[in-house]
Write a protein that holds these residues in place. Structure first.
Motif, PDB file in Angstrom:
ATOM      1  N   ALA A  52       0.832  -1.207   0.000  1.00 21.43           N
ATOM      2  CA  ALA A  52       0.000   0.000   0.000  1.00 21.43           C
ATOM      3  C   ALA A  52       0.862   1.251   0.000  1.00 21.43           C
ATOM      4  O   ALA A  52       0.570   2.226  -0.711  1.00 21.43           O
ATOM      5  N   ASP A  53       1.937   1.231   0.782  1.00 23.26           N
ATOM      6  CA  ASP A  53       2.862   2.378   0.821  1.00 23.26           C
ATOM      7  C   ASP A  53       3.519   2.592  -0.535  1.00 23.26           C
ATOM      8  O   ASP A  53       3.651   3.724  -0.999  1.00 23.26           O
ATOM      9  N   GLU A  55       2.330   1.650  -3.449  1.00 12.86           N
ATOM     10  CA  GLU A  55       1.300   2.127  -4.369  1.00 12.86           C
ATOM     11  C   GLU A  55       1.036   3.624  -4.173  1.00 12.86           C
ATOM     12  O   GLU A  55       0.907   4.375  -5.144  1.00 12.86           O
ATOM     13  N   GLN A  56       0.993   4.046  -2.919  1.00 11.21           N
ATOM     14  CA  GLN A  56       0.773   5.458  -2.620  1.00 11.21           C
ATOM     15  C   GLN A  56       1.924   6.311  -3.164  1.00 11.21           C
ATOM     16  O   GLN A  56       1.706   7.375  -3.731  1.00 11.21           O
ATOM     17  N   LYS A  57       3.137   5.829  -3.009  1.00 11.37           N
ATOM     18  CA  LYS A  57       4.292   6.584  -3.502  1.00 11.37           C
ATOM     19  C   LYS A  57       4.257   6.697  -5.024  1.00 11.37           C
ATOM     20  O   LYS A  57       4.510   7.767  -5.583  1.00 11.37           O
ATOM     21  N   GLN A  59       1.613   6.616  -6.874  1.00 12.50           N
ATOM     22  CA  GLN A  59       0.521   7.542  -7.177  1.00 12.50           C
ATOM     23  C   GLN A  59       0.986   8.990  -7.028  1.00 12.50           C
ATOM     24  O   GLN A  59       0.693   9.826  -7.867  1.00 12.50           O
ATOM     25  N   LEU A  60       1.712   9.280  -5.961  1.00 11.97           N
ATOM     26  CA  LEU A  60       2.229  10.637  -5.757  1.00 11.97           C
ATOM     27  C   LEU A  60       3.218  11.038  -6.847  1.00 11.97           C
ATOM     28  O   LEU A  60       3.252  12.187  -7.265  1.00 11.97           O
ATOM     29  N   LEU A  73       6.771  10.406   2.136  1.00 12.03           N
ATOM     30  CA  LEU A  73       5.567   9.963   2.825  1.00 12.03           C
ATOM     31  C   LEU A  73       5.853   9.837   4.303  1.00 12.03           C
ATOM     32  O   LEU A  73       6.907   9.372   4.714  1.00 12.03           O
TER      33      LEU A  73
END
Length: 77
Positions: A52-53, A55-57, A59-60, A73
Motif C-alpha cells: 500500500a505504501d 502504491e501510494q508513492k 501515485q504521488l 511519505l
C-alpha cells in the motif's frame, strides 16, 4: 504510540512462505501451529502495508501534471 519499523517486503514474504511450508508439512504441534499462524498473519499485514505504501508513492509520483514529482511519505499511526 511507537512508530512501527519499516518492513522489508521481500524478507517478510520469504518468512511468510517458510511459515506456510512449515504449517503445511503437518509436523508442528497445535501450539506451534497457532504461533506460526499468528506470526504469519502479522507478516501478511506487514506485506500488505508495504505494498500500500509503495502504491501510494507511485501515485504521488505520477499525479502532478504528468510530470514526475517525488514527495516524502510520513507513516500514520
Amino acid at each position: 504510540m511507537a512508530k512501527a519499523k519499516a518492513v522489508n517486503f521481500e524478507t517478510a514474504l520469504t518468512e511468510l512462505e517458510k511459515l506456510v511450508q512449515s504449517m503445511e508439512s503437518g509436523d508442528l504441534s497445535l501450539e506451534n501451529s497457532l504461533k506460526a499462524f499468528e506470526n504469519g498473519m502479522q507478516l501478511s499485514r506487514d506485506c500488505q502495508q508495504a505494498l500500500a505504501d509503495a502504491e501510494q508513492k507511485v501515485q504521488l509520483l505520477m499525479e502532478k501534471d504528468g510530470e514526475i514529482h517525488s514527495k516524502t511519505l510520513v507513516a500514520e499511526d
